[in-house]
Design a protein around this motif. Structure first.
Motif, PDB file in Angstrom:
ATOM      1  N   TRP A 117       0.845  -1.267   0.106  1.00  0.00           N
ATOM      2  CA  TRP A 117       0.018   0.065   0.191  1.00  0.00           C
ATOM      3  C   TRP A 117       1.048   1.017   0.185  1.00  0.00           C
ATOM      4  CZ3 TRP A 117       1.487  -2.498   4.249  1.00  0.00           C
ATOM      5  CH2 TRP A 117       1.828  -1.820   5.263  1.00  0.00           C
ATOM      6  N   CYS A 158       4.272  -8.383 -11.378  1.00  0.00           N
ATOM      7  CA  CYS A 158       3.132  -9.289 -12.000  1.00  0.00           C
ATOM      8  C   CYS A 158       3.242  -9.424 -13.452  1.00  0.00           C
ATOM      9  CB  CYS A 158       1.848  -8.550 -11.569  1.00  0.00           C
ATOM     10  SG  CYS A 158       1.567  -7.000 -12.352  1.00  0.00           S
ATOM     11  N   ASN A 192      -2.872  -0.335 -15.035  1.00  0.00           N
ATOM     12  CA  ASN A 192      -2.810   0.875 -14.085  1.00  0.00           C
ATOM     13  C   ASN A 192      -1.271   1.494 -13.997  1.00  0.00           C
ATOM     14  OD1 ASN A 192      -2.786  -2.276 -12.556  1.00  0.00           O
ATOM     15  ND2 ASN A 192      -0.674  -1.097 -12.297  1.00  0.00           N
ATOM     16  N   CYS A 207       3.644  -1.826  -9.769  1.00  0.00           N
ATOM     17  CA  CYS A 207       2.586  -1.242 -10.037  1.00  0.00           C
ATOM     18  C   CYS A 207       2.241  -0.059  -9.015  1.00  0.00           C
ATOM     19  CB  CYS A 207       1.319  -2.277  -9.840  1.00  0.00           C
ATOM     20  SG  CYS A 207       1.314  -3.425 -11.125  1.00  0.00           S
ATOM     21  N   GLY A 252      -0.014   1.343  -6.916  1.00  0.00           N
ATOM     22  CA  GLY A 252      -0.708   1.117  -5.973  1.00  0.00           C
ATOM     23  C   GLY A 252      -0.579  -0.482  -5.670  1.00  0.00           C
ATOM     24  N   GLU A 274      -1.129  -3.226  -6.987  1.00  0.00           N
ATOM     25  CA  GLU A 274      -2.374  -4.089  -7.670  1.00  0.00           C
ATOM     26  C   GLU A 274      -2.028  -5.342  -8.143  1.00  0.00           C
ATOM     27  OE1 GLU A 274      -1.505  -0.986  -8.855  1.00  0.00           O
ATOM     28  OE2 GLU A 274      -2.983   0.473  -8.630  1.00  0.00           O
ATOM     29  N   CYS A 275      -0.733  -5.812  -7.756  1.00  0.00           N
ATOM     30  CA  CYS A 275      -0.172  -6.870  -8.394  1.00  0.00           C
ATOM     31  C   CYS A 275      -0.922  -8.284  -8.273  1.00  0.00           C
ATOM     32  CB  CYS A 275       1.106  -7.054  -8.019  1.00  0.00           C
ATOM     33  SG  CYS A 275       2.435  -5.865  -8.433  1.00  0.00           S
ATOM     34  N   ARG A 332      -4.181  -8.620  -7.694  1.00  0.00           N
ATOM     35  CA  ARG A 332      -5.189  -8.485  -8.443  1.00  0.00           C
ATOM     36  C   ARG A 332      -5.125  -8.600 -10.135  1.00  0.00           C
ATOM     37  NH1 ARG A 332      -7.539  -3.378  -7.740  1.00  0.00           N
ATOM     38  NH2 ARG A 332      -6.478  -2.779  -9.226  1.00  0.00           N
ATOM     39  N   ASN A 333      -3.761  -7.986 -10.541  1.00  0.00           N
ATOM     40  CA  ASN A 333      -3.622  -8.355 -11.858  1.00  0.00           C
ATOM     41  C   ASN A 333      -3.197  -9.862 -12.172  1.00  0.00           C
ATOM     42  OD1 ASN A 333      -3.795  -5.456 -12.248  1.00  0.00           O
ATOM     43  ND2 ASN A 333      -1.750  -5.103 -12.198  1.00  0.00           N
TER      44      ASN A 333
END
Length: 163
Positions: A43, A83, A90, A115, A117, A119-120, A122-123
């Motif tokens: 985060w 990722c 993103n 990433c 934010g 977001e890895c 989720r990706n």
């Protein structure tokens, strides 16, 4: 990833001072995180916009790394080193992290493209497109998740090598 509490998170940082650990702002929605969908906890600090945190279960325990977004812009659209998402849903930025121990206190750092934010997770869990007839998209997704875990653990290991 298994659920963890804020005290364990703060204690896990290998490249932060006691003062920096105490000042960590936990992510929004921390109490309601879906831990099963996370390969690591990452985060951005809302109070310090250029600072990010990554906490991962690696090398026999919980390890946290404090990162800083590098100043300047990358001229081309980069790919996340963790990722490796080719669809780039993103922004990806260059982060640096002090190495742990004496090496970090001497100013040695290590960098990575990640990433913006974090977001890895989720990706990596998005189903990839079908590459050919008979392509096993679920197996491909599992390979991406495993690769993500290896990449993040490798980065954390590189930061830790500085001690």
């Amino acid at each position: 990833m298994l659920p963890i509490d804020d005290a364990r998170i703060r204690a896990s940082f290998i490249n932060a001072t006691q003062r920096e650990r105490a000042a960590v702002t936990l992510p929004a929605g921390f109490a309601t995180l879906d831990w099963d969908a996370l390969d690591f906890l990452g985060w951005r600090d809302p109070k310090l916009p250029k600072v990010g945190y990554v906490v991962v279960e690696a090398e026999g325990g919980l390890v946290g790394v404090m990162l800083r977004e590098a100043d300047g812009r990358i001229r081309t659209r980069p790919q996340c080193s963790w990722c490796a998402d080719v669809t780039l849903p993103n922004d990806v930025v260059f982060y640096t992290a002090k190495r742990s121990g004496a090496s970090g206190r001497n100013g040695n750092t290590v960098g990575t493209l990640a990433c913006a934010g974090f977001e890895c997770s989720r990706n990596a869990r998005r189903l990839p497109s079908v590459a050919y007839v008979g392509f096993d998209v679920e197996a491909a997704r599992q390979r991406r998740i495993e690769a993500l875990r290896e990449h993040v653990a490798g980065f954390v290991h590189t930061v830790r090598e500085g001690s």
